[in-house]
Scaffold this motif. Structure first.
Motif, PDB file in Angstrom:
ATOM      1  N   VAL A 125       0.883  -1.558  -0.281  1.00 49.37           N
ATOM      2  CA  VAL A 125      -0.329   0.271   0.233  1.00 49.37           C
ATOM      3  C   VAL A 125       0.799   0.978   0.358  1.00 49.37           C
ATOM      4  O   VAL A 125       0.399   2.131  -0.670  1.00 49.37           O
ATOM      5  CB  VAL A 125      -0.474  -0.340   1.442  1.00 49.37           C
ATOM      6  CG1 VAL A 125      -1.713   0.789   1.522  1.00 49.37           C
ATOM      7  CG2 VAL A 125      -2.166  -1.131   1.272  1.00 49.37           C
ATOM      8  N   LEU A 174      -1.890   6.140   4.769  1.00 56.44           N
ATOM      9  CA  LEU A 174      -1.504   4.868   5.262  1.00 56.44           C
ATOM     10  C   LEU A 174      -1.070   4.909   6.992  1.00 56.44           C
ATOM     11  O   LEU A 174      -1.229   3.242   7.360  1.00 56.44           O
ATOM     12  CB  LEU A 174      -0.153   5.234   5.061  1.00 56.44           C
ATOM     13  CG  LEU A 174       0.355   5.358   3.591  1.00 56.44           C
ATOM     14  CD1 LEU A 174       2.006   5.399   3.562  1.00 56.44           C
ATOM     15  CD2 LEU A 174       0.146   3.706   3.253  1.00 56.44           C
ATOM     16  N   THR A 226      -3.757   1.579   8.100  1.00 51.96           N
ATOM     17  CA  THR A 226      -3.201   0.482   7.661  1.00 51.96           C
ATOM     18  C   THR A 226      -2.807  -0.466   8.353  1.00 51.96           C
ATOM     19  O   THR A 226      -2.128  -0.301   9.467  1.00 51.96           O
ATOM     20  CB  THR A 226      -2.208   0.296   6.098  1.00 51.96           C
ATOM     21  OG1 THR A 226      -1.128   0.204   6.688  1.00 51.96           O
ATOM     22  CG2 THR A 226      -2.836   1.063   4.972  1.00 51.96           C
ATOM     23  N   ASP A 276      -0.224  -2.732   7.611  1.00 48.36           N
ATOM     24  CA  ASP A 276       1.102  -2.916   7.311  1.00 48.36           C
ATOM     25  C   ASP A 276       1.615  -1.777   8.535  1.00 48.36           C
ATOM     26  O   ASP A 276       2.304  -2.279   8.944  1.00 48.36           O
ATOM     27  CB  ASP A 276       1.360  -2.590   5.722  1.00 48.36           C
ATOM     28  CG  ASP A 276       0.761  -4.063   5.394  1.00 48.36           C
ATOM     29  OD1 ASP A 276       0.919  -4.539   5.468  1.00 48.36           O
ATOM     30  OD2 ASP A 276       1.417  -3.808   4.193  1.00 48.36           O
ATOM     31  N   ARG A 318      -2.030  -4.986   3.309  1.00 48.62           N
ATOM     32  CA  ARG A 318      -3.614  -4.116   3.846  1.00 48.62           C
ATOM     33  C   ARG A 318      -3.376  -3.140   5.054  1.00 48.62           C
ATOM     34  O   ARG A 318      -2.400  -3.055   6.114  1.00 48.62           O
ATOM     35  CB  ARG A 318      -3.885  -5.312   4.387  1.00 48.62           C
ATOM     36  CG  ARG A 318      -4.440  -6.527   3.677  1.00 48.62           C
ATOM     37  CD  ARG A 318      -5.063  -7.232   2.733  1.00 48.62           C
ATOM     38  NE  ARG A 318      -6.240  -6.454   2.216  1.00 48.62           N
ATOM     39  CZ  ARG A 318      -6.586  -5.913   1.159  1.00 48.62           C
ATOM     40  NH1 ARG A 318      -6.753  -6.056   0.299  1.00 48.62           N
ATOM     41  NH2 ARG A 318      -8.492  -6.036   1.596  1.00 48.62           N
TER      42      ARG A 318
END
Length: 277
Positions: free
Chosen positions: A220, A251, A254, A256, A277
């Protein structure tokens, strides 16, 4: 897309290797871009959009383009150009051909995952232009590249000159197209066209490993990087600055990022794993 209606392998097809969608150019002996190959690469581009859809939990997280055989591609089958030039309304048909092929290049360029082109040998015209639409161009030591359309009175029109100019600057782009010469991988690495030159021995395996490494990252965030870099190159750094809140702000939501921050605080850097993800 793996097979033709006759059951034969498609000349351009997708083979899945875990998180990597591998686009295979396989039209021996020279992997020429003729009508069936152009049709197949167009279908593959559309399929890649589906395979890399961020909403799909099973999506591919990187794309690798590779070729079978001694060369990557000997270029375009010149009969394609003959048929356009000698048919009715050649200017209009030529314009439509370029619109169609530019859409393919742009589709590869706009994919929301890292794209890697692996060139193990001679890479001419349409194949080289497709490589320039990818994020990273890896080349074997023996690879060479050329936009040789001057031999048929054309300029490369699948996006090559403008993307060469982005990588190497306008003077280098004009030189490469004007001369129609073949340029070794080492020269194009110095010109910032090729990202890395790798040894011939084990090149295919090294390119796969590179694609898997980027696929294992925070994809992402990689998509955000692609948007920011492209905007900076084409519209300027301030335009990219303006885009940052919209592409980098999300972000923080997310898995991640949250997982990587927690991993960093608990175990130090470089221990996080990512799901895209």
């Amino acid at each position: 897309m793996t097979d033709t209606p006759t059951g034969d392998p498609a000349p351009v097809r997708i083979e899945r290797d875990d998180d990597v969608a591998v686009v295979v150019l396989d039209s021996p002996p020279l992997n020429l871009f003729d009508v069936p190959v152009f049709d197949a690469v167009e279908a593959v581009a559309d399929e890649l959009v589906r395979l890399t859809d961020p909403a799909d939990p099973e999506r591919a997280r990187a794309v690798l383009v590779e070729a079978r055989g001694r060369v990557v591609s000997g270029g375009v089958d010149v009969t394609v150009f003959r048929d356009v030039a000698e048919g009715p309304e050649p200017a209009e048909r030529g314009a439509e051909l370029w619109r169609r092929l530019l859409r393919v290049a742009q589709t590869f360029e706009d994919l929301p995952v890292p794209t890697v082109f692996a060139a193990h040998g001679l890479t001419l015209t349409a194949a080289f232009e497709l490589a320039l639409a990818c994020d990273v161009l890896l080349a074997a030591e023996k690879a060479s590249f050329g936009l040789v359309e001057i031999v048929v009175g054309l300029t490369p029109s699948m996006g090559g000159p403008q993307r060469l100019a982005e990588r190497a600057g306008p003077a280098r782009a004009k030189e490469l197209v004007f001369t129609g010469e073949r340029y070794p991988a080492a020269v194009l690495e110095r010109w910032n066209v090729v990202n890395r030159v790798l040894p011939d021995d084990g090149f295919a395996e090294a390119a796969r490993a590179y694609a898997h490494r980027v696929a294992a990252g925070p994809t992402v965030a990689h998509a955000a990087t692609k948007q920011l870099v492209t905007t900076a190159v084409r519209q300027g750094a301030r335009a990219a600055d303006d885009l940052v809140p919209d592409v980098s702000g999300p972000l923080f939501a997310t898995a991640d990022l949250r997982g990587a921050v927690a991993s960093f605080l608990a175990d130090g850097p470089g221990k996080a794993s990512y799901s895209g993800r």
